[in-house]
Scaffold this motif. Structure first.
Motif, PDB file in Angstrom:
ATOM      1  N   THR A 175      -5.563 -10.063  -4.642  1.00  0.00           N
ATOM      2  CA  THR A 175      -6.522 -10.081  -3.520  1.00  0.00           C
ATOM      3  C   THR A 175      -7.014  -8.676  -3.219  1.00  0.00           C
ATOM      4  O   THR A 175      -8.226  -8.449  -3.024  1.00  0.00           O
ATOM      5  N   MET A 176      -6.098  -7.701  -3.201  1.00  0.00           N
ATOM      6  CA  MET A 176      -6.475  -6.319  -2.932  1.00  0.00           C
ATOM      7  C   MET A 176      -7.358  -5.764  -4.047  1.00  0.00           C
ATOM      8  O   MET A 176      -8.284  -4.979  -3.802  1.00  0.00           O
ATOM      9  N   LYS A 177      -7.095  -6.202  -5.276  1.00  0.00           N
ATOM     10  CA  LYS A 177      -7.929  -5.808  -6.409  1.00  0.00           C
ATOM     11  C   LYS A 177      -9.343  -6.356  -6.244  1.00  0.00           C
ATOM     12  O   LYS A 177     -10.339  -5.649  -6.465  1.00  0.00           O
ATOM     13  N   SER A 178      -9.458  -7.620  -5.833  1.00  0.00           N
ATOM     14  CA  SER A 178     -10.779  -8.235  -5.671  1.00  0.00           C
ATOM     15  C   SER A 178     -11.572  -7.573  -4.553  1.00  0.00           C
ATOM     16  O   SER A 178     -12.807  -7.546  -4.580  1.00  0.00           O
ATOM     17  N   LEU A 179     -10.869  -7.020  -3.562  1.00  0.00           N
ATOM     18  CA  LEU A 179     -11.532  -6.321  -2.453  1.00  0.00           C
ATOM     19  C   LEU A 179     -11.862  -4.876  -2.789  1.00  0.00           C
ATOM     20  O   LEU A 179     -12.540  -4.193  -2.014  1.00  0.00           O
ATOM     21  N   GLY A 180     -11.359  -4.418  -3.940  1.00  0.00           N
ATOM     22  CA  GLY A 180     -11.704  -3.072  -4.394  1.00  0.00           C
ATOM     23  C   GLY A 180     -10.769  -1.973  -3.960  1.00  0.00           C
ATOM     24  O   GLY A 180     -11.100  -0.791  -4.060  1.00  0.00           O
ATOM     25  N   TYR A 181      -9.564  -2.322  -3.496  1.00  0.00           N
ATOM     26  CA  TYR A 181      -8.630  -1.297  -3.037  1.00  0.00           C
ATOM     27  C   TYR A 181      -7.564  -0.949  -4.079  1.00  0.00           C
ATOM     28  O   TYR A 181      -6.866   0.054  -3.942  1.00  0.00           O
ATOM     29  N   TYR A 187      -0.312  -1.297 -11.570  1.00  0.00           N
ATOM     30  CA  TYR A 187      -1.345  -1.233 -10.543  1.00  0.00           C
ATOM     31  C   TYR A 187      -1.350   0.154  -9.892  1.00  0.00           C
ATOM     32  O   TYR A 187      -0.333   0.849  -9.870  1.00  0.00           O
ATOM     33  N   SER A 188      -2.509   0.507  -9.343  1.00  0.00           N
ATOM     34  CA  SER A 188      -2.635   1.786  -8.638  1.00  0.00           C
ATOM     35  C   SER A 188      -3.706   1.668  -7.564  1.00  0.00           C
ATOM     36  O   SER A 188      -4.566   0.786  -7.609  1.00  0.00           O
ATOM     37  N   LEU A 189      -3.634   2.587  -6.592  1.00  0.00           N
ATOM     38  CA  LEU A 189      -4.669   2.632  -5.563  1.00  0.00           C
ATOM     39  C   LEU A 189      -5.927   3.279  -6.132  1.00  0.00           C
ATOM     40  O   LEU A 189      -5.863   4.092  -7.050  1.00  0.00           O
ATOM     41  N   ASN A 190      -7.091   2.909  -5.586  1.00  0.00           N
ATOM     42  CA  ASN A 190      -8.298   3.612  -5.987  1.00  0.00           C
ATOM     43  C   ASN A 190      -8.892   4.357  -4.794  1.00  0.00           C
ATOM     44  O   ASN A 190      -8.281   4.425  -3.727  1.00  0.00           O
ATOM     45  N   LEU A 225       0.824  -1.212   0.000  1.00  0.00           N
ATOM     46  CA  LEU A 225       0.000   0.000   0.000  1.00  0.00           C
ATOM     47  C   LEU A 225       0.860   1.264   0.000  1.00  0.00           C
ATOM     48  O   LEU A 225       0.587   2.224  -0.729  1.00  0.00           O
ATOM     49  N   GLU A 226       1.895   1.256   0.816  1.00  0.00           N
ATOM     50  CA  GLU A 226       2.766   2.433   0.888  1.00  0.00           C
ATOM     51  C   GLU A 226       3.516   2.634  -0.425  1.00  0.00           C
ATOM     52  O   GLU A 226       3.697   3.773  -0.884  1.00  0.00           O
ATOM     53  N   ALA A 227       3.940   1.552  -1.058  1.00  0.00           N
ATOM     54  CA  ALA A 227       4.623   1.667  -2.355  1.00  0.00           C
ATOM     55  C   ALA A 227       3.671   2.183  -3.420  1.00  0.00           C
ATOM     56  O   ALA A 227       4.041   3.028  -4.252  1.00  0.00           O
ATOM     57  N   LEU A 228       2.441   1.703  -3.416  1.00  0.00           N
ATOM     58  CA  LEU A 228       1.441   2.179  -4.379  1.00  0.00           C
ATOM     59  C   LEU A 228       1.110   3.647  -4.147  1.00  0.00           C
ATOM     60  O   LEU A 228       0.866   4.404  -5.098  1.00  0.00           O
ATOM     61  N   ALA A 229       1.101   4.075  -2.885  1.00  0.00           N
ATOM     62  CA  ALA A 229       0.753   5.462  -2.562  1.00  0.00           C
ATOM     63  C   ALA A 229       1.803   6.438  -3.063  1.00  0.00           C
ATOM     64  O   ALA A 229       1.512   7.623  -3.259  1.00  0.00           O
ATOM     65  N   GLU A 230       3.013   5.962  -3.285  1.00  0.00           N
ATOM     66  CA  GLU A 230       4.089   6.848  -3.731  1.00  0.00           C
ATOM     67  C   GLU A 230       4.076   7.093  -5.232  1.00  0.00           C
ATOM     68  O   GLU A 230       4.789   7.962  -5.732  1.00  0.00           O
ATOM     69  N   SER A 231       3.275   6.338  -5.983  1.00  0.00           N
ATOM     70  CA  SER A 231       3.252   6.451  -7.444  1.00  0.00           C
ATOM     71  C   SER A 231       1.817   6.490  -7.951  1.00  0.00           C
ATOM     72  O   SER A 231       0.908   5.914  -7.343  1.00  0.00           O
ATOM     73  N   LYS A 232       1.637   7.166  -9.079  1.00  0.00           N
ATOM     74  CA  LYS A 232       0.322   7.166  -9.712  1.00  0.00           C
ATOM     75  C   LYS A 232      -0.045   5.762 -10.143  1.00  0.00           C
ATOM     76  O   LYS A 232      -1.174   5.292  -9.966  1.00  0.00           O
ATOM     77  N   ASP A 233       0.904   5.065 -10.750  1.00  0.00           N
ATOM     78  CA  ASP A 233       0.770   3.635 -11.034  1.00  0.00           C
ATOM     79  C   ASP A 233       2.171   3.040 -11.066  1.00  0.00           C
ATOM     80  O   ASP A 233       3.155   3.755 -11.204  1.00  0.00           O
ATOM     81  N   ILE A 234       2.250   1.732 -10.881  1.00  0.00           N
ATOM     82  CA  ILE A 234       3.568   1.110 -10.774  1.00  0.00           C
ATOM     83  C   ILE A 234       3.499  -0.310 -11.326  1.00  0.00           C
ATOM     84  O   ILE A 234       2.510  -1.018 -11.122  1.00  0.00           O
ATOM     85  N   ALA A 235       4.556  -0.681 -12.062  1.00  0.00           N
ATOM     86  CA  ALA A 235       4.631  -2.038 -12.604  1.00  0.00           C
ATOM     87  C   ALA A 235       4.976  -3.019 -11.485  1.00  0.00           C
ATOM     88  O   ALA A 235       5.663  -2.675 -10.522  1.00  0.00           O
ATOM     89  N   ILE A 236       4.500  -4.238 -11.636  1.00  0.00           N
ATOM     90  CA  ILE A 236       4.681  -5.222 -10.567  1.00  0.00           C
ATOM     91  C   ILE A 236       6.154  -5.539 -10.324  1.00  0.00           C
ATOM     92  O   ILE A 236       6.565  -5.789  -9.186  1.00  0.00           O
TER      93      ILE A 236
END
Length: 258
Positions: free
Chosen positions: A50-56, A66-69, A19-30
């Protein structure tokens, strides 16, 4: 990661690392993300799915980015909403009272009245203040009321004002819709409301807005003093500055980001 941690704790740590890594970028490659959080790509992928399936988490067009929503933002907003506004305000009000030695009020609007929702009385001076928590007061003879009306849209403002029964409390009380509307425009210009012996002779009050996380005015904070302790423009500006700082701190603590 701490290899001695129980598996469940290790998993939680991995999730928050992602989550913290995703928060630092608009989107990021795996591949980049797995390097940042120091875990195998296959492990990072499992957590991300799993986080995608939960909607985060969003996955960009089934690519490896990937990116946070906004679901996380919603969670954060709910936390802010559950903060104890009155407890936060009370602490700052007490600090302001201790600094200025004056009485501090917090109020909200209900129709064409204000309701006191907190009061911290001066311990050093005696003012004839009849205000009590839960009591109503007239909106037009109050700095608090002026703040809670001034930034409303014109239709809402006019609808409230047309129902006001103007009663004279002192020779300085505003007694007409026209004069009150002009006063509200002045409040918007200077940024604070003022009751200059309009409700009680010898009493001067100043009020400023408190904002929620959406930038809406949800309450007003005021400071009441004697005309003898606030007899110059310099006195007034000093008290208003202190009042503004306290209101800004309360707004910040409940989520407002100017």
């Amino acid at each position: 990661m701490n290899d001695s941690s129980p598996e469940s704790v290790a998993s939680v740590l991995k999730v928050f690392g992602i989550l913290e890594a995703l928060a630092e970028s608009k989107d990021i490659a795996i591949s980049e993300l797995s390097q940042k959080v120091m875990m195998p790509k296959s492990t990072a992928y499992r957590f991300l799915q799993t986080m995608k399936s939960l909607g985060y988490v969003n996955q960009e067009n089934d690519s490896d980015k990937y990116s946070l929503n906004l679901k996380l933002l919603d969670l954060g907003n709910r936390v802010l909403d559950h903060q104890n506004f009155l407890a936060i305000a009370d602490l700052e009000m007490r600090k302001l009272r201790d600094k200025t030695k004056e009485t501090i009020h917090l109020a909200v609007r209900e129709g064409d009245q204000i309701i006191y929702i907190n009061k911290v009385a001066s311990e050093h001076y005696s003012l004839c203040l009849t205000s009590k928590i839960g009591n109503q007061a007239n909106i037009y003879a109050s700095g608090l009321g002026k703040i809670l009306l001034a930034w409303l849209d014109d239709d809402s403002k006019n609808e409230i004002i047309k129902h006001i029964d103007f009663v004279r409390f002192t020779p300085k009380t505003i007694m007409s819709e026209e004069a009150f509307l002009a006063e509200l425009e002045e409040v918007k210009q200077c940024g604070y409301g003022k009751d200059d012996e309009e409700s009680e002779l010898g009493l001067r009050c100043f009020a400023v807005p408190i904002y929620n996380r959406l930038g809406n005015i949800i309450a007003a904070l005021s400071l009441s003093t004697s005309i003898f302790r606030c007899s110059t423009i310099e006195d007034e500006q000093k008290l208003v500055d202190d009042l503004n700082k306290a209101a800004a701190k309360i707004s910040e603590l409940i989520g407002f980001n100017k």
